[in-house]
Scaffold this motif. Structure first.
Motif, PDB file in Angstrom:
ATOM      1  N   ASN A 175     -19.780 -68.929   6.188  1.00  0.00           N
ATOM      2  CA  ASN A 175     -20.686 -69.424   7.214  1.00  0.00           C
ATOM      3  C   ASN A 175     -20.429 -70.892   7.486  1.00  0.00           C
ATOM      4  O   ASN A 175     -19.863 -71.606   6.656  1.00  0.00           O
ATOM      5  CB  ASN A 175     -22.143 -69.208   6.775  1.00  0.00           C
ATOM      6  CG  ASN A 175     -22.689 -67.894   7.314  1.00  0.00           C
ATOM      7  OD1 ASN A 175     -22.632 -67.656   8.522  1.00  0.00           O
ATOM      8  ND2 ASN A 175     -23.188 -67.053   6.437  1.00  0.00           N
ATOM      9  N   ALA A 234     -18.150 -63.487  10.193  1.00  0.00           N
ATOM     10  CA  ALA A 234     -18.486 -62.125   9.761  1.00  0.00           C
ATOM     11  C   ALA A 234     -19.904 -61.788  10.181  1.00  0.00           C
ATOM     12  O   ALA A 234     -20.856 -62.399   9.697  1.00  0.00           O
ATOM     13  CB  ALA A 234     -18.352 -62.014   8.245  1.00  0.00           C
ATOM     14  N   ASN A 235     -20.016 -60.847  11.088  1.00  0.00           N
ATOM     15  CA  ASN A 235     -21.330 -60.261  11.361  1.00  0.00           C
ATOM     16  C   ASN A 235     -21.341 -58.949  10.576  1.00  0.00           C
ATOM     17  O   ASN A 235     -21.382 -57.849  11.128  1.00  0.00           O
ATOM     18  CB  ASN A 235     -21.536 -60.062  12.858  1.00  0.00           C
ATOM     19  CG  ASN A 235     -23.003 -59.818  13.183  1.00  0.00           C
ATOM     20  OD1 ASN A 235     -23.828 -59.686  12.276  1.00  0.00           O
ATOM     21  ND2 ASN A 235     -23.322 -59.745  14.447  1.00  0.00           N
ATOM     22  N   THR A 236     -21.216 -59.135   9.318  1.00  0.00           N
ATOM     23  CA  THR A 236     -21.011 -58.065   8.335  1.00  0.00           C
ATOM     24  C   THR A 236     -21.913 -58.484   7.173  1.00  0.00           C
ATOM     25  O   THR A 236     -21.979 -59.675   6.873  1.00  0.00           O
ATOM     26  CB  THR A 236     -19.546 -58.100   7.844  1.00  0.00           C
ATOM     27  OG1 THR A 236     -18.689 -58.191   8.967  1.00  0.00           O
ATOM     28  CG2 THR A 236     -19.185 -56.928   6.971  1.00  0.00           C
ATOM     29  N   SER A 237     -22.608 -57.571   6.541  1.00  0.00           N
ATOM     30  CA  SER A 237     -23.495 -57.999   5.456  1.00  0.00           C
ATOM     31  C   SER A 237     -23.247 -57.230   4.174  1.00  0.00           C
ATOM     32  O   SER A 237     -22.950 -56.031   4.209  1.00  0.00           O
ATOM     33  CB  SER A 237     -24.968 -57.807   5.832  1.00  0.00           C
ATOM     34  OG  SER A 237     -25.265 -58.465   7.020  1.00  0.00           O
ATOM     35  N   ARG A 254     -24.306 -53.951   6.285  1.00  0.00           N
ATOM     36  CA  ARG A 254     -24.152 -53.997   7.759  1.00  0.00           C
ATOM     37  C   ARG A 254     -22.683 -54.112   8.084  1.00  0.00           C
ATOM     38  O   ARG A 254     -21.972 -54.925   7.510  1.00  0.00           O
ATOM     39  CB  ARG A 254     -24.871 -55.212   8.357  1.00  0.00           C
ATOM     40  CG  ARG A 254     -26.357 -55.017   8.570  1.00  0.00           C
ATOM     41  CD  ARG A 254     -27.032 -56.323   8.964  1.00  0.00           C
ATOM     42  NE  ARG A 254     -26.788 -56.757  10.318  1.00  0.00           N
ATOM     43  CZ  ARG A 254     -26.066 -57.833  10.646  1.00  0.00           C
ATOM     44  NH1 ARG A 254     -25.481 -58.580   9.730  1.00  0.00           N
ATOM     45  NH2 ARG A 254     -25.925 -58.174  11.903  1.00  0.00           N
ATOM     46  N   LYS A 270     -22.887 -68.672  16.167  1.00  0.00           N
ATOM     47  CA  LYS A 270     -23.453 -68.117  14.933  1.00  0.00           C
ATOM     48  C   LYS A 270     -24.059 -69.240  14.085  1.00  0.00           C
ATOM     49  O   LYS A 270     -25.109 -69.073  13.467  1.00  0.00           O
ATOM     50  CB  LYS A 270     -22.398 -67.365  14.108  1.00  0.00           C
ATOM     51  CG  LYS A 270     -23.061 -66.703  12.886  1.00  0.00           C
ATOM     52  CD  LYS A 270     -22.143 -65.993  11.928  1.00  0.00           C
ATOM     53  CE  LYS A 270     -22.970 -65.384  10.789  1.00  0.00           C
ATOM     54  NZ  LYS A 270     -22.158 -64.953   9.654  1.00  0.00           N
ATOM     55  N   TRP A 317     -27.497 -69.571  12.116  1.00  0.00           N
ATOM     56  CA  TRP A 317     -27.496 -69.802  10.664  1.00  0.00           C
ATOM     57  C   TRP A 317     -28.325 -71.045  10.293  1.00  0.00           C
ATOM     58  O   TRP A 317     -29.072 -71.047   9.319  1.00  0.00           O
ATOM     59  CB  TRP A 317     -26.042 -69.955  10.188  1.00  0.00           C
ATOM     60  CG  TRP A 317     -25.838 -70.600   8.850  1.00  0.00           C
ATOM     61  CD1 TRP A 317     -25.594 -71.926   8.624  1.00  0.00           C
ATOM     62  CD2 TRP A 317     -25.841 -69.982   7.554  1.00  0.00           C
ATOM     63  NE1 TRP A 317     -25.436 -72.159   7.264  1.00  0.00           N
ATOM     64  CE2 TRP A 317     -25.585 -70.979   6.600  1.00  0.00           C
ATOM     65  CE3 TRP A 317     -26.025 -68.676   7.122  1.00  0.00           C
ATOM     66  CZ2 TRP A 317     -25.514 -70.722   5.230  1.00  0.00           C
ATOM     67  CZ3 TRP A 317     -25.957 -68.413   5.752  1.00  0.00           C
ATOM     68  CH2 TRP A 317     -25.699 -69.425   4.829  1.00  0.00           C
ATOM     69  N   MET A 362     -25.821 -63.397  17.020  1.00  0.00           N
ATOM     70  CA  MET A 362     -27.003 -62.757  16.436  1.00  0.00           C
ATOM     71  C   MET A 362     -28.255 -63.041  17.261  1.00  0.00           C
ATOM     72  O   MET A 362     -29.249 -62.337  17.156  1.00  0.00           O
ATOM     73  CB  MET A 362     -27.174 -63.225  15.003  1.00  0.00           C
ATOM     74  CG  MET A 362     -26.048 -62.730  14.128  1.00  0.00           C
ATOM     75  SD  MET A 362     -26.179 -63.377  12.494  1.00  0.00           S
ATOM     76  CE  MET A 362     -27.676 -62.590  11.968  1.00  0.00           C
ATOM     77  N   HIS A 386     -33.134 -56.370   5.276  1.00  0.00           N
ATOM     78  CA  HIS A 386     -32.120 -57.422   5.364  1.00  0.00           C
ATOM     79  C   HIS A 386     -32.641 -58.761   4.851  1.00  0.00           C
ATOM     80  O   HIS A 386     -33.684 -59.251   5.236  1.00  0.00           O
ATOM     81  CB  HIS A 386     -31.642 -57.610   6.814  1.00  0.00           C
ATOM     82  CG  HIS A 386     -30.551 -58.631   6.919  1.00  0.00           C
ATOM     83  ND1 HIS A 386     -30.796 -59.964   7.172  1.00  0.00           N
ATOM     84  CD2 HIS A 386     -29.217 -58.528   6.748  1.00  0.00           C
ATOM     85  CE1 HIS A 386     -29.644 -60.623   7.179  1.00  0.00           C
ATOM     86  NE2 HIS A 386     -28.678 -59.769   6.915  1.00  0.00           N
ATOM     87  N   MET A 438     -31.032 -62.706   4.045  1.00  0.00           N
ATOM     88  CA  MET A 438     -29.875 -63.578   4.237  1.00  0.00           C
ATOM     89  C   MET A 438     -29.154 -63.795   2.908  1.00  0.00           C
ATOM     90  O   MET A 438     -29.776 -63.811   1.841  1.00  0.00           O
ATOM     91  CB  MET A 438     -30.332 -64.931   4.777  1.00  0.00           C
ATOM     92  CG  MET A 438     -30.873 -64.889   6.176  1.00  0.00           C
ATOM     93  SD  MET A 438     -29.593 -64.493   7.383  1.00  0.00           S
ATOM     94  CE  MET A 438     -28.596 -65.987   7.337  1.00  0.00           C
ATOM     95  N   SER A 439     -27.831 -64.028   2.997  1.00  0.00           N
ATOM     96  CA  SER A 439     -27.066 -64.295   1.772  1.00  0.00           C
ATOM     97  C   SER A 439     -27.624 -65.537   1.068  1.00  0.00           C
ATOM     98  O   SER A 439     -27.588 -65.640  -0.154  1.00  0.00           O
ATOM     99  CB  SER A 439     -25.582 -64.454   2.098  1.00  0.00           C
ATOM    100  OG  SER A 439     -25.365 -65.489   3.028  1.00  0.00           O
TER     101      SER A 439
HETATM  102  C1  LIG Z   1     -24.554 -62.301   9.303  1.00  0.00           C
HETATM  103  C2  LIG Z   1     -25.536 -62.578   8.190  1.00  0.00           C
HETATM  104  C3  LIG Z   1     -26.913 -62.801   8.712  1.00  0.00           C
HETATM  105  C4  LIG Z   1     -25.468 -61.302   7.447  1.00  0.00           C
HETATM  106  O1  LIG Z   1     -26.361 -61.083   6.488  1.00  0.00           O
HETATM  107  C5  LIG Z   1     -25.142 -63.774   7.399  1.00  0.00           C
HETATM  108  O2  LIG Z   1     -24.361 -64.553   7.854  1.00  0.00           O
HETATM  109  C6  LIG Z   1     -25.684 -64.068   6.058  1.00  0.00           C
HETATM  110  O3  LIG Z   1     -26.486 -63.302   5.501  1.00  0.00           O
HETATM  111  O4  LIG Z   1     -25.294 -65.104   5.526  1.00  0.00           O
END
Ligand SMILES: CC(C)(CO)C(=O)C(=O)O
Ligand SMILES: NC(=O)C1=CN([C@@H]2O[C@H](COP(=O)(O)OP(=O)(O)OC[C@H]3O[C@@H](n4cnc5c(N)ncnc54)[C@H](OP(=O)(O)O)[C@@H]3O)[C@@H](O)[C@H]2O)C=CC1
Length: 338
Positions: free
Chosen positions: A115, A137-140, A153, A197, A201, A251, A283, A285-286
């Motif tokens: 990120n 990454a729009n990947t989770s 995701r 993004k 974020w 997002m 969901h 966030m990381s």
């Molecule tokens: C895309 C997303 C929101 C995915 O979870 C993300 O960037 C994160 O969690 O850090």
């Protein structure tokens, strides 16, 4: 399950994979496992604790999929001689130091799924601009304590040229990843998408830590939705000050949110909250996963750097800066408790 042979590498073939992945956390493991399953040569550049887990149990991915593969690991990155593609998938903290031993390796192309927008500068510094691609990454996913990577995701891992345009190498890398099962596309405007993004974020990340809640809960709160809209518009102003276009293909529809009224922008945030509530209610966030696990937050390398960059650009980002300081304080207080 104990695999048959040790994976630490000495042979030149194994030191020259198609994909070298720096960091076998959630995203690194998901990517590595899918690429291995699709028959590509992959090496995971990891530290000792994770190396041990992978030597004993391979890479295991659960959630959207359920499979396990064995993969070579390298704990001394200076042993990597070359790789067609280097994917940086560690957390941002300590990345410059982790890239140091790779500077002598022959890396065909490198990109980072981390990120933030300043990660590309670190790759450019290590390998030169020609060999670096932008990515997001729009990947989770989430790395569980037992070493399993939970894949939650699978939207899109985007890769593109820092100078813009669709290149054969970006198309080849993304079609390889996509065919392996992780959705991926080559995009002509990656810098715009990275900033878009990042605008999201810069609000979601600190708010996830401040509220400690699932993403939909804070997005659907009318007070917090105003904060999100303001941060998005502030980071949007930073992008504009650098002549970087914004995109709605993110997002949140960042471009529109920066052009319309604050009330309209807030409504977009509430809509996004509703989508998370219905489609991905769990969901987190990381950043919240990191905070809950007591791991360092990616605050300084992302929002901290933006605060300093905004000062340089003469762009005021008071709401983003306040959130940054709040989370910095929260992290210090949490550290002192331990
Ligand atoms: C895309 C997303 C929101 C995915 O979870 C993300 O960037 C994160 O969690 O850090
Ligand atoms: N998870 C997600 O859903 C998403 C994450 N991202 C971004 O992707 C990046 C990776 O995130 P994520 O996959 O969640 O990360 P994780 O926290 O799951 O894993 C990070 C991994 O990096 C490893 N690592 C740290 N330093 C080094 C080093 N010097 N050498 C080798 N390995 C190292 C850690 O190893 P160790 O176990 O040894 O500490 C850990 O296994 C972050 O920037 C994140 O913001 C982007 C979109 C979504």
């Amino acid at each position: 399950m104990q695999f048959k042979y040790a994976h630490d590498m000495t042979s030149s073939v194994e030191n020259s994979p198609k994909f070298a992945i720096l960091g076998a956390g959630a995203l690194g493991s998901i990517l590595g496992a899918h690429l291995v399953r699709a028959g590509h040569s992959v090496v995971m550049l990891v530290r000792e604790r994770r190396a041990q887990q992978i030597r004993e149990g391979g890479l295991r991915v659960k959630g959207l999929v359920d499979f396990q593969v064995e993969v070579p690991v390298l704990t001394d990155a200076s042993q990597l001689r070359k790789a067609d593609v280097l994917v940086v998938a560690m957390k941002t903290t300590g990345t410059a130091a982790a890239l140091q031993p790779l500077r002598n390796a022959r890396i065909g192309a490198a990109f980072s799924v981390q990120n933030g927008v300043f990660k590309d500068d670190e790759l450019v510094d290590a390998f030169g601009r020609d060999r670096v691609l932008g990515s997001l990454a729009n990947t989770s996913g989430e790395l569980l304590a037992n070493g399993d990577a939970l894949f939650t995701r699978n939207v899109d891992l985007q890769v593109g040229e820092l100078n813009g345009g669709l290149s054969p190498r970006a198309k080849e890398i993304t079609s390889t990843i996509d065919a392996a099962g992780v959705r991926s596309t080559a995009v002509p405007d990656i810098v715009s998408l990275e900033w878009s993004k990042f605008a999201v974020w810069a609000s979601y990340m600190p708010l996830s830590v401040a509220t400690r809640s699932a993403t939909w809960k804070y997005l659907l709160d009318p007070d917090i939705a105003i904060i999100v809209a303001r941060v998005v518009r502030e980071i949007g102003a930073m992008a504009r000050a650098q002549s970087i276009a914004l995109s709605d293909d993110s997002m949140l529809p960042v471009k529109s949110m920066c052009e319309e009224t604050e009330d309209q922008a807030v409504r977009r945030v509430l809509q996004a909250g509703e989508t998370f509530r219905t489609k991905a209610p769990e969901h987190r966030m990381s950043s919240l996963q990191d905070f809950n696990a007591g791991r360092p937050l990616e605050l300084e390398d992302t929002i901290g750097r933006a605060v300093r960059k905004a000062a340089e650009l003469g762009v005021a980002i008071p709401v983003a800066e306040s959130l940054y300081r709040l989370v910095r304080g929260i992290e210090k207080i949490a550290e002192k408790k331990e």
